[in-house]
Design an enzyme around this catalytic site. Sequence first.
Site, PDB file in Angstrom:
ATOM      1  N   GLY A  63       0.847  -1.188   0.000  1.00 15.55           N
ATOM      2  CA  GLY A  63       0.000   0.000   0.000  1.00 15.55           C
ATOM      3  C   GLY A  63       0.878   1.232   0.000  1.00 15.55           C
ATOM      4  O   GLY A  63       2.067   1.153   0.328  1.00 15.55           O
ATOM      5  N   CYS A  90       5.314  -6.065   1.701  1.00 16.16           N
ATOM      6  CA  CYS A  90       5.682  -4.652   1.752  1.00 16.16           C
ATOM      7  C   CYS A  90       4.922  -3.931   2.881  1.00 16.16           C
ATOM      8  O   CYS A  90       5.166  -4.222   4.044  1.00 16.16           O
ATOM      9  CB  CYS A  90       5.450  -4.010   0.377  1.00 16.16           C
ATOM     10  SG  CYS A  90       6.360  -2.476   0.182  1.00 16.16           S
ATOM     11  N   TYR A  91       3.967  -3.059   2.562  1.00 17.13           N
ATOM     12  CA  TYR A  91       3.205  -2.411   3.635  1.00 17.13           C
ATOM     13  C   TYR A  91       2.594  -3.469   4.564  1.00 17.13           C
ATOM     14  O   TYR A  91       2.555  -3.297   5.785  1.00 17.13           O
ATOM     15  CB  TYR A  91       2.101  -1.525   3.040  1.00 17.13           C
ATOM     16  CG  TYR A  91       1.205  -0.883   4.083  1.00 17.13           C
ATOM     17  CD1 TYR A  91       1.567   0.309   4.684  1.00 17.13           C
ATOM     18  CD2 TYR A  91       0.004  -1.490   4.464  1.00 17.13           C
ATOM     19  CE1 TYR A  91       0.752   0.898   5.659  1.00 17.13           C
ATOM     20  CE2 TYR A  91      -0.810  -0.915   5.424  1.00 17.13           C
ATOM     21  CZ  TYR A  91      -0.435   0.281   6.016  1.00 17.13           C
ATOM     22  OH  TYR A  91      -1.241   0.846   6.976  1.00 17.13           O
ATOM     23  N   HIS A 178       8.227  -7.426  -3.622  1.00 14.67           N
ATOM     24  CA  HIS A 178       6.954  -7.794  -4.262  1.00 14.67           C
ATOM     25  C   HIS A 178       7.117  -9.084  -5.052  1.00 14.67           C
ATOM     26  O   HIS A 178       7.504  -9.046  -6.219  1.00 14.67           O
ATOM     27  CB  HIS A 178       6.486  -6.667  -5.185  1.00 14.67           C
ATOM     28  CG  HIS A 178       5.996  -5.477  -4.432  1.00 14.67           C
ATOM     29  ND1 HIS A 178       4.687  -5.354  -4.001  1.00 14.67           N
ATOM     30  CD2 HIS A 178       6.639  -4.372  -3.997  1.00 14.67           C
ATOM     31  CE1 HIS A 178       4.543  -4.224  -3.350  1.00 14.67           C
ATOM     32  NE2 HIS A 178       5.714  -3.600  -3.312  1.00 14.67           N
ATOM     33  N   GLU A 180       4.933 -10.817  -6.373  1.00 12.86           N
ATOM     34  CA  GLU A 180       3.916 -10.955  -7.428  1.00 12.86           C
ATOM     35  C   GLU A 180       4.335 -10.357  -8.761  1.00 12.86           C
ATOM     36  O   GLU A 180       3.783 -10.711  -9.796  1.00 12.86           O
ATOM     37  CB  GLU A 180       2.584 -10.329  -6.960  1.00 12.86           C
ATOM     38  CG  GLU A 180       2.561  -8.808  -6.797  1.00 12.86           C
ATOM     39  CD  GLU A 180       3.107  -8.309  -5.462  1.00 12.86           C
ATOM     40  OE1 GLU A 180       3.795  -9.100  -4.769  1.00 12.86           O
ATOM     41  OE2 GLU A 180       2.880  -7.134  -5.119  1.00 12.86           O
ATOM     42  N   ASP A 236     -15.839 -11.649 -23.856  1.00  8.29           N
ATOM     43  CA  ASP A 236     -16.644 -11.828 -22.638  1.00  8.29           C
ATOM     44  C   ASP A 236     -18.058 -12.324 -22.965  1.00  8.29           C
ATOM     45  O   ASP A 236     -18.514 -13.331 -22.422  1.00  8.29           O
ATOM     46  CB  ASP A 236     -16.745 -10.515 -21.842  1.00  8.29           C
ATOM     47  CG  ASP A 236     -15.386  -9.972 -21.454  1.00  8.29           C
ATOM     48  OD1 ASP A 236     -14.408 -10.737 -21.548  1.00  8.29           O
ATOM     49  OD2 ASP A 236     -15.299  -8.792 -21.060  1.00  8.29           O
ATOM     50  N   LYS A 384      -9.722 -11.374 -16.679  1.00  5.18           N
ATOM     51  CA  LYS A 384      -9.802 -11.465 -18.143  1.00  5.18           C
ATOM     52  C   LYS A 384      -9.034 -12.670 -18.698  1.00  5.18           C
ATOM     53  O   LYS A 384      -9.522 -13.376 -19.582  1.00  5.18           O
ATOM     54  CB  LYS A 384      -9.229 -10.175 -18.755  1.00  5.18           C
ATOM     55  CG  LYS A 384      -9.463 -10.029 -20.229  1.00  5.18           C
ATOM     56  CD  LYS A 384     -10.809  -9.417 -20.502  1.00  5.18           C
ATOM     57  CE  LYS A 384     -11.081  -9.236 -21.975  1.00  5.18           C
ATOM     58  NZ  LYS A 384     -12.355  -8.546 -22.179  1.00  5.18           N
TER      59      LYS A 384
END
Length: 528
Positions: A63, A90-91, A178, A180, A236, A384
């Site tokens: 964050g 992190c945060y 991070h 990710e 979609d 997606k």
Amino acid sequence: MPASQSDGQRKPAIVILDFGSQYSELIARRVRETEVYSLVQSFRTSARELRELSPKGIILSGGPNSVYADGAPLCDPEIWNLGIPVLGVCYGMQLMVHQLGGQVELATGKAEYGKAPLHVDDPTALLTNVANESTMWMSHGDSVNRLPEHFVRLAHTSNSPEAAIADHSRKLYGVQFHPEVIHSTHGMVMIRNFVYHICGCEANWTTTAFIDEAIAQVRDQVGDKRVLLALSGGVDSSTLAFLLHRAIGDQLTCMFIDQGFMRKGEPEFLMDFFDKEFHINVVYINARERFIEKLCAITDPEEKRKIIGNEFIRVFEEESIRLGPFDYLAQGTLYPDVIESAATNVDPKKGERVAVKIKSHHNVGGLPKDLQFKLVEPLRRLFKDEVRKLGRSLGLPEEIVRRHPFPGPGLAIRILGEVTNQKLNCLRDADLIVREEIRNAGLYHDVWQAFAVLLPVCSVGVMGDQRTYAWPIVLRCVSSEDGMTADWSRLPHEVLECISNRIVNEVKEVNRVVFDITSKPPGTIEWE
Ligand code: XMP
């Protein structure tokens, strides 16, 4: 309870508490890549709510705040006593340290951004198989300078003595970097360690499992009632049509409204494919005249969009009454819309929740709010890329699954100034040439979008012995990750040459082709 968790029957194995990081969604996607179902929830989710959800693990996102900032988002301190493994990123790690009695040092100009080699001190648990010196992505100002009781260091970097930490007995873990993001080379190894070895999750978030669950859920919701779906031909609504057809067969009616602004051959392709080949009930509504008449003499791009949107709603209303009655309306709402409308983001300055604006104009003809339908939204748990996987596995061709993004108002916004049938035909022809040549060059899947734009000005040219005075076509071709930013594609000169030659030779009203070399920002991808 946040909107995102009451709709799915399946409970998340991993809950990501969102503290306002731009990467919260990405964490959820990465966890799902390990075939473990994860959901993003507000940082305000209480320990009681979490106990009810009973996830096998919790990840606290990063964050933009400092834990010491006024109004910094904090989590319910009871979370530490749930007995559920937690990974703070992190945060999220700083919060863990702060709330459990350690100390976080405020940024003193020692901020650390970018890649950093990770020195592994304890290659077990979270860091099993994470190579020493592997690259991790750092982006932080504050850092941890005293660990809470029972915590140990797992790894450090040259700037962060406490880059990864753990209280092994309580299964609490924190990382300053991070895992990710793609630049963290062993990030996925770490995420797998957390979800499989520390939390004991099973790999059961698979497309097949999703299809079975979604079909059962839709059948349960809809019973023997009729469902209406507005089919646009995008991935979609096409995936949704396939899924619903499998679930409820002829109880589904798809409505395909041809506004007259689609690309050459697309309406025919759609009808052939859905109706003839797959026997999905699609009603074709030719509304071309209605739309073009409404656009007569309109030049302002926003006004065009509004008129097209309103007309779409009018046609939809009339036709749904004519074809109805329907009890349900199917919509291709995806998970990012659900997260956004749950408004869990945090204002970096105030630390308060703020609503994120949804790109309303990006939805195909945004449907009327006051229609008396109940909604069927089986894709609302999916990202997606998961929809693409699902579409593929349901039998959709690559042509639809990997189709470039196409705006709801279609070619009408790629004709600057007034839209006429003559200009539409001209643009359709030029656009087809662009698509063909980009495909022939094997570049279709390398670029985000490639298309033609028609400018309503004439310039002088010469063809044979004849002086010409005709329109230019703009070739727009960009690379992008998500459409938010983009760069113009460095197309090979031979491809540019071929596109240009074919357009001026084959499209009568055009005597010039120009190539747009503007990135976004400052340009947008579309010309309007
Ligand atoms: P801009 O032009 O804003 O476009 O840089 C960003 C991306 O959004 C697409 N786009 C739309 N997609 N309905 C859609 O579904 C729309 O009305 C719409 N307008 C723009 C655009 O093609 C690009 O990929």
